[in-house]
Motif scaffolding. Structure first.
Motif, PDB file in Angstrom:
ATOM      1  N   ASN A   1      75.121 -34.210 -40.111  1.00 24.94           N
ATOM      2  CA  ASN A   1      74.442 -33.961 -41.382  1.00 24.94           C
ATOM      3  C   ASN A   1      75.205 -34.711 -42.468  1.00 24.94           C
ATOM      4  O   ASN A   1      76.385 -34.441 -42.704  1.00 24.94           O
ATOM      5  CB  ASN A   1      74.424 -32.454 -41.674  1.00 24.94           C
TER       6      ASN A   1
ATOM      7  N   ASN B   1      74.585 -34.846 -45.737  1.00 22.32           N
ATOM      8  CA  ASN B   1      74.423 -34.334 -47.114  1.00 22.32           C
ATOM      9  C   ASN B   1      75.653 -34.604 -47.987  1.00 22.32           C
ATOM     10  O   ASN B   1      75.543 -34.991 -49.151  1.00 22.32           O
ATOM     11  CB  ASN B   1      74.202 -32.815 -47.107  1.00 22.32           C
ATOM     12  N   LYS B   2      76.819 -34.369 -47.454  1.00 21.41           N
ATOM     13  CA  LYS B   2      78.043 -34.390 -48.276  1.00 21.41           C
ATOM     14  C   LYS B   2      78.486 -35.798 -48.660  1.00 21.41           C
ATOM     15  O   LYS B   2      79.225 -35.982 -49.640  1.00 21.41           O
ATOM     16  CB  LYS B   2      79.187 -33.642 -47.564  1.00 21.41           C
TER      17      LYS B   2
ATOM     18  N   HIS C   1      69.150 -32.876 -45.522  1.00 21.64           N
ATOM     19  CA  HIS C   1      68.476 -31.708 -46.073  1.00 21.64           C
ATOM     20  C   HIS C   1      68.182 -31.970 -47.550  1.00 21.64           C
ATOM     21  O   HIS C   1      68.954 -31.567 -48.419  1.00 21.64           O
ATOM     22  CB  HIS C   1      69.356 -30.469 -45.914  1.00 21.64           C
TER      23      HIS C   1
ATOM     24  N   ARG D   1      67.161 -31.120 -50.835  1.00 19.29           N
ATOM     25  CA  ARG D   1      66.843 -29.870 -51.525  1.00 19.29           C
ATOM     26  C   ARG D   1      66.029 -30.181 -52.789  1.00 19.29           C
ATOM     27  O   ARG D   1      66.139 -31.294 -53.334  1.00 19.29           O
ATOM     28  CB  ARG D   1      68.122 -29.099 -51.875  1.00 19.29           C
TER      29      ARG D   1
ATOM     30  N   HIS E   1      72.196 -33.338 -53.544  1.00 14.38           N
ATOM     31  CA  HIS E   1      72.904 -34.336 -52.751  1.00 14.38           C
ATOM     32  C   HIS E   1      71.907 -35.365 -52.228  1.00 14.38           C
ATOM     33  O   HIS E   1      71.622 -36.341 -52.894  1.00 14.38           O
ATOM     34  CB  HIS E   1      73.777 -33.729 -51.633  1.00 14.38           C
TER      35      HIS E   1
ATOM     36  N   GLU F   1      65.701 -31.510 -42.579  1.00 13.76           N
ATOM     37  CA  GLU F   1      65.647 -30.070 -42.835  1.00 13.76           C
ATOM     38  C   GLU F   1      65.065 -29.808 -44.212  1.00 13.76           C
ATOM     39  O   GLU F   1      65.177 -30.649 -45.113  1.00 13.76           O
ATOM     40  CB  GLU F   1      67.058 -29.477 -42.794  1.00 13.76           C
TER      41      GLU F   1
ATOM     42  N   VAL G   1      63.711 -24.423 -42.991  1.00 12.77           N
ATOM     43  CA  VAL G   1      64.658 -23.392 -43.420  1.00 12.77           C
ATOM     44  C   VAL G   1      64.020 -22.575 -44.540  1.00 12.77           C
ATOM     45  O   VAL G   1      63.186 -23.093 -45.300  1.00 12.77           O
ATOM     46  CB  VAL G   1      66.003 -23.992 -43.883  1.00 12.77           C
TER      47      VAL G   1
ATOM     48  N   ASP H   1      65.246 -21.476 -47.306  1.00 10.88           N
ATOM     49  CA  ASP H   1      66.080 -21.476 -48.498  1.00 10.88           C
ATOM     50  C   ASP H   1      65.282 -21.435 -49.797  1.00 10.88           C
ATOM     51  O   ASP H   1      64.338 -22.227 -49.986  1.00 10.88           O
ATOM     52  CB  ASP H   1      66.939 -22.743 -48.536  1.00 10.88           C
TER      53      ASP H   1
ATOM     54  N   LEU I   1      73.241 -21.597 -52.966  1.00 15.12           N
ATOM     55  CA  LEU I   1      74.394 -22.512 -52.868  1.00 15.12           C
ATOM     56  C   LEU I   1      74.279 -23.339 -51.588  1.00 15.12           C
ATOM     57  O   LEU I   1      74.504 -24.541 -51.580  1.00 15.12           O
ATOM     58  CB  LEU I   1      75.706 -21.730 -52.846  1.00 15.12           C
ATOM     59  N   THR I   2      73.928 -22.665 -50.499  1.00 19.96           N
ATOM     60  CA  THR I   2      73.680 -23.328 -49.217  1.00 19.96           C
ATOM     61  C   THR I   2      72.801 -22.396 -48.389  1.00 19.96           C
ATOM     62  O   THR I   2      72.521 -21.268 -48.801  1.00 19.96           O
ATOM     63  CB  THR I   2      74.989 -23.650 -48.471  1.00 19.96           C
ATOM     64  N   SER I   3      72.369 -22.885 -47.249  1.00 18.72           N
ATOM     65  CA  SER I   3      71.493 -22.055 -46.405  1.00 18.72           C
ATOM     66  C   SER I   3      72.235 -20.778 -46.029  1.00 18.72           C
ATOM     67  O   SER I   3      73.402 -20.817 -45.652  1.00 18.72           O
ATOM     68  CB  SER I   3      71.113 -22.825 -45.144  1.00 18.72           C
TER      69      SER I   3
ATOM     70  N   PHE J   1      64.762 -22.412 -38.311  1.00 20.40           N
ATOM     71  CA  PHE J   1      66.077 -21.831 -38.515  1.00 20.40           C
ATOM     72  C   PHE J   1      65.945 -20.308 -38.371  1.00 20.40           C
ATOM     73  O   PHE J   1      65.137 -19.700 -39.090  1.00 20.40           O
ATOM     74  CB  PHE J   1      66.517 -22.177 -39.946  1.00 20.40           C
TER      75      PHE J   1
ATOM     76  N   HIS K   1      75.322 -24.710 -38.934  1.00 18.35           N
ATOM     77  CA  HIS K   1      75.877 -24.129 -40.167  1.00 18.35           C
ATOM     78  C   HIS K   1      77.277 -23.574 -39.936  1.00 18.35           C
ATOM     79  O   HIS K   1      77.482 -22.651 -39.165  1.00 18.35           O
ATOM     80  CB  HIS K   1      74.995 -23.067 -40.817  1.00 18.35           C
TER      81      HIS K   1
HETATM   82  C1  LIG Z   1      70.269 -25.699 -42.649  1.00 21.58           C
HETATM   83  C2  LIG Z   1      71.736 -25.735 -42.701  1.00 21.58           C
HETATM   84  O1  LIG Z   1      72.401 -24.817 -42.328  1.00 21.58           O
HETATM   85  C3  LIG Z   1      72.433 -26.862 -43.321  1.00 21.58           C
HETATM   86  O2  LIG Z   1      71.801 -28.078 -43.219  1.00 21.58           O
HETATM   87  C4  LIG Z   1      72.545 -26.576 -44.752  1.00 21.58           C
HETATM   88  O3  LIG Z   1      71.255 -26.713 -45.254  1.00 21.58           O
HETATM   89  C5  LIG Z   1      73.483 -27.503 -45.404  1.00 21.58           C
HETATM   90  O4  LIG Z   1      73.065 -27.572 -46.723  1.00 21.58           O
HETATM   91  P1  LIG Z   1      74.145 -28.009 -47.802  1.00 21.58           P
HETATM   92  O5  LIG Z   1      74.744 -29.310 -47.300  1.00 21.58           O
HETATM   93  O6  LIG Z   1      73.314 -28.151 -49.071  1.00 21.58           O
HETATM   94  O7  LIG Z   1      75.160 -26.906 -47.843  1.00 21.58           O
END
Ligand SMILES: CC(=O)[C@@H](O)[C@H](O)COP(=O)(O)O
Ligand SMILES: NCC(=O)COP(=O)(O)O
Length: 237
Positions: free
Chosen positions: A7, A9-10, A43, A45, A50, A70, A92, A94, A99-101, A131, A190
């Protein structure tokens, strides 16, 4: 075999911190695959904190392994799925401001909604994963709504792992056995990390894919991205 889907995202979190294009998210995906990742997960959002929707379009051309997108199945998410047509869409529950899932779907209360959105999304992707928390009624509900896979939400497992790993994994083993008996594929994600990953993989009857982001990127800051991906792959094999 359990696929490692990274993933990213970061990488986008870091990029957005300065408003430029460093790190380049597309290059990060290409390099993760070059270093051994067997999938890329993003993911996007609603607030684009991100990964942006444009990132997802840009990644469509670059990802050569499995592309997993996601998100909460709102109109914008379904639109991006229809444009990108990823290998997998992971739904998901969410809310926009989390803040996060922080939970899986109640596939019983949301049966009609999930059934309809999954039918729509299946026009654009070969696989829909949802999820869920490790509760058998939600696993059974996943079949009812037409999901191909479940993704077990592993934050509770990760939180308890250090103090009592046998208890931490118990519900996941039960849920995975039910899922497997119902013909569902099994993903997990997660808060998985280098310490808790192997035990989960060893205990479950099958595990098709893990999607890991936060801990892996944090490790890569110290250990390097190529080395880190190799370390995670080693935990899965
Ligand atoms: C669905 C899941 O558990 C992760 O993909 C989570 O969505 C991470 O999201 P963040 O990177 O925004 O924390
Ligand atoms: N579906 C889980 C995911 O994609 C990454 O979660 P995390 O490793 O960032 O907690």
């Amino acid at each position: 075999m359990t696929r490692l889907s990274v993933n990213i995202n970061k990488f986008a979190t870091l990029r957005n911190a300065r408003g430029g294009n460093n790190p380049n998210v597309v290059q990060a995906a290409i390099d993760c695959e070059r270093f051994g990742a067997e999938g890329i997960t993003v993911h996007p959002r609603p607030d684009e904190r991100h990964i942006t929707y444009q990132d997802v379009l840009d990644l469509k051309e670059a990802v050569t392994t499995e592309f997993n997108i996601e998100g909460y199945p709102d109109e914008r998410y379904i639109e991006i799925i229809s444009k990108v047509r990823p290998h997998q869409a992971t739904l998901v529950p969410d809310a926009p401001n989390v803040l996060t899932s922080n939970a899986g779907w109640d596939t019983i209360k949301n049966k009609v909604f999930l059934r309809d959105v999954i039918a729509e999304i299946k026009k654009y992707t070969e696989r829909v994963s949802i999820f869920v928390d490790p509760q058998t009624q939600f696993v059974e509900g996943a079949v009812e709504v037409g999901a191909d896979r479940i993704e077990l939400y592993t934050e509770p497992y990760a939180s308890l792992y250090q103090t009592n790993k046998e208890n931490a994994v118990k519900d996941y083993v039960t849920s995975a056995k039910v899922a497997s008996s119902l013909g569902l594929g099994i993903n997990a994600g997660h808060d998985l990390d280098r310490e808790n990953l192997k035990y989960l993989k060893t205990c479950l009857p099958r595990l098709d894919e893990v999607s890991i982001g936060h801990a892996l990127v944090c490790d890569a800051l110290y250990l390097g991205l190529e080395n880190t991906i190799q370390l995670y792959l080693r935990e899965l094999n």
